[in-house]
Design a protein around this motif. Structure first.
Motif, PDB file in Angstrom:
ATOM      1  N   GLN A 105       0.588  -1.016   0.019  1.00  0.00           N
ATOM      2  CA  GLN A 105      -0.335   0.032  -0.311  1.00  0.00           C
ATOM      3  C   GLN A 105       0.788   1.088  -0.127  1.00  0.00           C
ATOM      4  OE1 GLN A 105      -2.623   0.222   3.599  1.00  0.00           O
ATOM      5  NE2 GLN A 105      -3.901   1.301   1.983  1.00  0.00           N
ATOM      6  N   ASP A 245      -3.407   2.564   6.541  1.00  0.00           N
ATOM      7  CA  ASP A 245      -4.575   2.388   7.310  1.00  0.00           C
ATOM      8  C   ASP A 245      -4.058   1.472   8.284  1.00  0.00           C
ATOM      9  OD1 ASP A 245      -6.798   0.271   8.440  1.00  0.00           O
ATOM     10  OD2 ASP A 245      -6.284  -1.514   6.566  1.00  0.00           O
ATOM     11  N   GLN A 295     -12.275  -3.862   7.971  1.00  0.00           N
ATOM     12  CA  GLN A 295     -12.205  -2.914   6.142  1.00  0.00           C
ATOM     13  C   GLN A 295     -13.420  -3.296   5.733  1.00  0.00           C
ATOM     14  OE1 GLN A 295      -9.134  -3.210   4.873  1.00  0.00           O
ATOM     15  NE2 GLN A 295      -8.350  -2.758   7.087  1.00  0.00           N
ATOM     16  N   ASP A 301     -11.806   1.377   2.046  1.00  0.00           N
ATOM     17  CA  ASP A 301     -10.342   0.911   0.386  1.00  0.00           C
ATOM     18  C   ASP A 301      -9.318   1.159   1.206  1.00  0.00           C
ATOM     19  OD1 ASP A 301      -9.659   3.917   2.517  1.00  0.00           O
ATOM     20  OD2 ASP A 301      -9.518   5.081   1.177  1.00  0.00           O
ATOM     21  N   HIS A 305      -8.940  -3.859   0.350  1.00  0.00           N
ATOM     22  CA  HIS A 305      -9.620  -2.273  -0.501  1.00  0.00           C
ATOM     23  C   HIS A 305     -10.710  -3.319  -1.286  1.00  0.00           C
ATOM     24  CE1 HIS A 305     -10.699   0.783  -3.403  1.00  0.00           C
ATOM     25  NE2 HIS A 305      -9.457   1.283  -2.289  1.00  0.00           N
ATOM     26  N   GLU A 307     -12.850  -2.048  -3.844  1.00  0.00           N
ATOM     27  CA  GLU A 307     -12.875  -2.280  -5.160  1.00  0.00           C
ATOM     28  C   GLU A 307     -12.145  -3.583  -5.654  1.00  0.00           C
ATOM     29  OE1 GLU A 307     -13.200  -0.421  -8.232  1.00  0.00           O
ATOM     30  OE2 GLU A 307     -14.779   0.232  -6.726  1.00  0.00           O
ATOM     31  N   LEU A 438      -4.817  -1.199  -8.138  1.00  0.00           N
ATOM     32  CA  LEU A 438      -4.775  -1.947  -6.724  1.00  0.00           C
ATOM     33  C   LEU A 438      -3.226  -3.510  -7.480  1.00  0.00           C
ATOM     34  CD1 LEU A 438      -7.879  -1.714  -5.927  1.00  0.00           C
ATOM     35  CD2 LEU A 438      -6.085   0.152  -4.799  1.00  0.00           C
TER      36      LEU A 438
END
Length: 570
Positions: A105, A245, A295, A301, A305, A307, A438
């Protein structure tokens, strides 16, 4: 008189809506552009050299990983602490789990280069500590430092995928997995030769690991100078720190360490029902559960994540399957050579050569699958086949008896074929099923979950083995030697000397004869073979479940000639 505040409030809401829409448009464009645009202009010297340098880092990492498992007992023979050898490997897998996702990340915000260079340099420092260890605690501390390099492991897979076209991604992953296979083979053959040639040969081996890690860090630092990433240029340092995070990192680290600690202590030395096992086990499970809640609800995110899971079922299936892949690999990595040395071989080189067949086969299969998948775009079938091979390998290992020495030479080839196919295709299918922006966190999660599987699997398999050995060893040897005349009072000393291969002590025990020693050795090997069997049966059952799960993969639709992160701006 109240119209102005209302107008300002309306303007503010309108501005927030516009900003939200623009952000969504940018995210959509990120996903769409990488599918439709062909920006590949051919290979050049820079791409080739960067790819080679990444493979050298991967090679060095596997040298240390395999060495930590294969030569743990050789380290203990010199510095003591044989009951703590499992932590040499556990330190590596825990740090891979804990560091992989946050490093991935952060690499999206600060770039890939210095995370790879600095963490690889830490691997050099840790290897030097292991090489100079005077106690098992010092050796474990060295592996903890060395384990920092595995936090950058996901970036290796991410960078080779980003600098080459998507269509060549199976080839990119196949090449790096071939380097891993070469590293494993070198660790076994060169390392066993050093162990055999020198009194404290493990030190020479880790000096070699340190040298290769140092060279690979220097070469990569010189060669890899990519353009700055968009977020790297647009965000301030403070904004980058805020995007990380931190709650997720804490929950992941604390949960993983507690959970693995409990499993590692189970039956080694504490009982499953003891507070020393149950307390950290429940705490670890609760923290990991809290991570999932965090999460899912509070930080969508973050490490997990959201997505990543919106492109279909592939990423979710990949996480489960690669978890089992880690369990299967670490079972073989820690117990195949152990079993061969206990049952069939006394020469460390021959033990290494036997398991080295795994890495020879994995190199060949990585290249095979890279060519096959790049031409056909098929990924699901090789994954299913690879886990079917894991079932066969573990089933064959479970059938091993004292007369299976010749057959045991063949089984590692089956394992190696599966390893080369599974890891190459699992990383590829996951990367092609998630947003390109990502890719680092996608790969970081995959590698972390694989290592978590290995860590949990290693702890479970160690508990299975130790429990079975405790049940079988004493009674089995007693049954074999007491009828031949060994006094029951001398049985404990006889078993201890026999298990430690201490011939001098054996001959001083009253009543011991060559016939009794021969019967004891036979019973010892039988007990070991029966204890290993439980490990292989458990691994085979897990591989069978993953084989079924692999059938649910969907073939990726985005295998094009687009390059996600070209090394040159143009």
């Amino acid at each position: 008189m109240h119209s102005q505040p209302d107008t300002e409030s309306g303007d503010k809401r309108e501005l927030e809506v516009v900003e939200s829409e623009n952000e969504q448009i940018n995210q959509d464009l990120d996903r769409i552009a990488t599918i439709n645009v062909n920006n590949y202009h051919g290979l050049n010297a820079k791409i080739i050299l960067v790819y080679a340098s990444i493979n050298l880092i991967a090679f060095a990492q596997l040298l240390n990983l395999v060495g930590a498992a294969a030569y743990a007992r050789d380290i203990a023979a010199v510095v003591g602490g044989s009951d703590k050898t499992v932590w040499l490997s556990q330190a590596i897998v825990i740090l891979t789990v804990v560091l992989g996702p946050p490093v991935s990340q952060a690499a999206d915000l600060w770039g890939r280069k210095w995370f790879l260079v600095i963490l690889t340099a830490c691997g050099f420092a840790g290897s030097m500590v292991v090489a100079r260890a005077t106690s098992m605690g010092m050796a474990i501390a060295g592996e903890v430092i060395c384990g920092l390099v595995y936090g950058s492991q996901p970036l290796l897979y991410a960078v080779v995928s980003e600098i080459l076209p998507r269509k060549y991604r199976p080839a990119a992953q196949g090449g790096i997995n071939a380097s891993l296979g070469l590293g494993g083979l070198t660790a076994l053959l060169a390392g066993s030769t050093m162990i055999k040639k020198y009194d404290e040969g493990f030190r020479v081996f880790w000096y070699l690991v340190a040298a290769i890690l140092a060279v690979s860090a220097i070469i990569f630092a010189i060669l890899y100078n990519p353009p700055a990433r968009p977020l790297q240029k647009s965000l301030t340092t403070g904004e980058k720190v805020q995007r990380l995070d931190w709650v997720g990192y804490f929950l992941l680290a604390a949960g993983t360490v507690s959970f693995v600690l409990a499993l590692s202590w189970a039956e080694n030395p504490y009982a499953w029902k003891s507070a020393a096992v149950l307390a950290p086990l429940l705490i670890g499970a609760a923290l990991l559960g809290a991570l999932v809640v965090h999460q899912t609800i509070f930080k969508k995110d973050g490490l997990l994540h959201n997505e990543l899971f919106r492109g279909g079922r592939n990423f979710s299936v990949a996480l489960f399957v690669i978890f089992v892949d880690g369990m299967v690999f670490f079972a073989a990595n820690n117990y195949y050579a152990y079993e061969m040395g206990a049952l069939f071989e006394t020469d460390p080189f021959r033990v290494g050569l036997r398991f080295g067949i795994t890495f020879i086969a994995s190199m060949v299969s990585s290249i095979m699958i890279a060519i096959f998948s790049s031409i056909t775009n098929h990924i699901r079938t090789p994954i299913v086949a690879s886990f079917a091979m894991f079932v066969v390998f573990n089933g064959c290992m479970a059938s091993i008896g004292l007369g299976s020495s010749t057959a045991a030479w063949v089984y590692p080839a089956i394992l190696g074929l599966g390893i080369g196919w599974s890891l190459t295709c699992l990383v590829t299918v996951a990367q092609l099923s998630t947003p390109p922006s990502l890719i680092a966190i996608t790969t970081g999660l995959l590698i972390a979950v694989r290592s978590l599987g290995g860590s949990i699997g290693l702890a479970i398999f160690t508990a299975i083995f130790n429990t079975a050995l405790t049940e079988k060893l004493g009674p089995g040897i007693a049954k074999a030697v007491i009828p031949l005349g060994l006094a029951p009072a001398n049985l404990e000393a006889f078993i201890t000397a026999l298990a430690n291969d201490d011939e001098a002590t054996l001959m001083t025990i009253p009543g011991v004869t060559p016939q009794i020693i021969g019967a004891g050795v036979e019973a010892l090997k039988t007990a070991f073979a029966g204890s290993f069997r439980g490990v292989w049966i458990a691994a085979a059952a897990l591989a069978a479940v993953a084989t079924i799960a692999s059938c649910f993969f969907a073939e990726p639709k985005t295998i094009t000639m687009h390059v996600d992160a070209p090394l040159d701006e143009e």
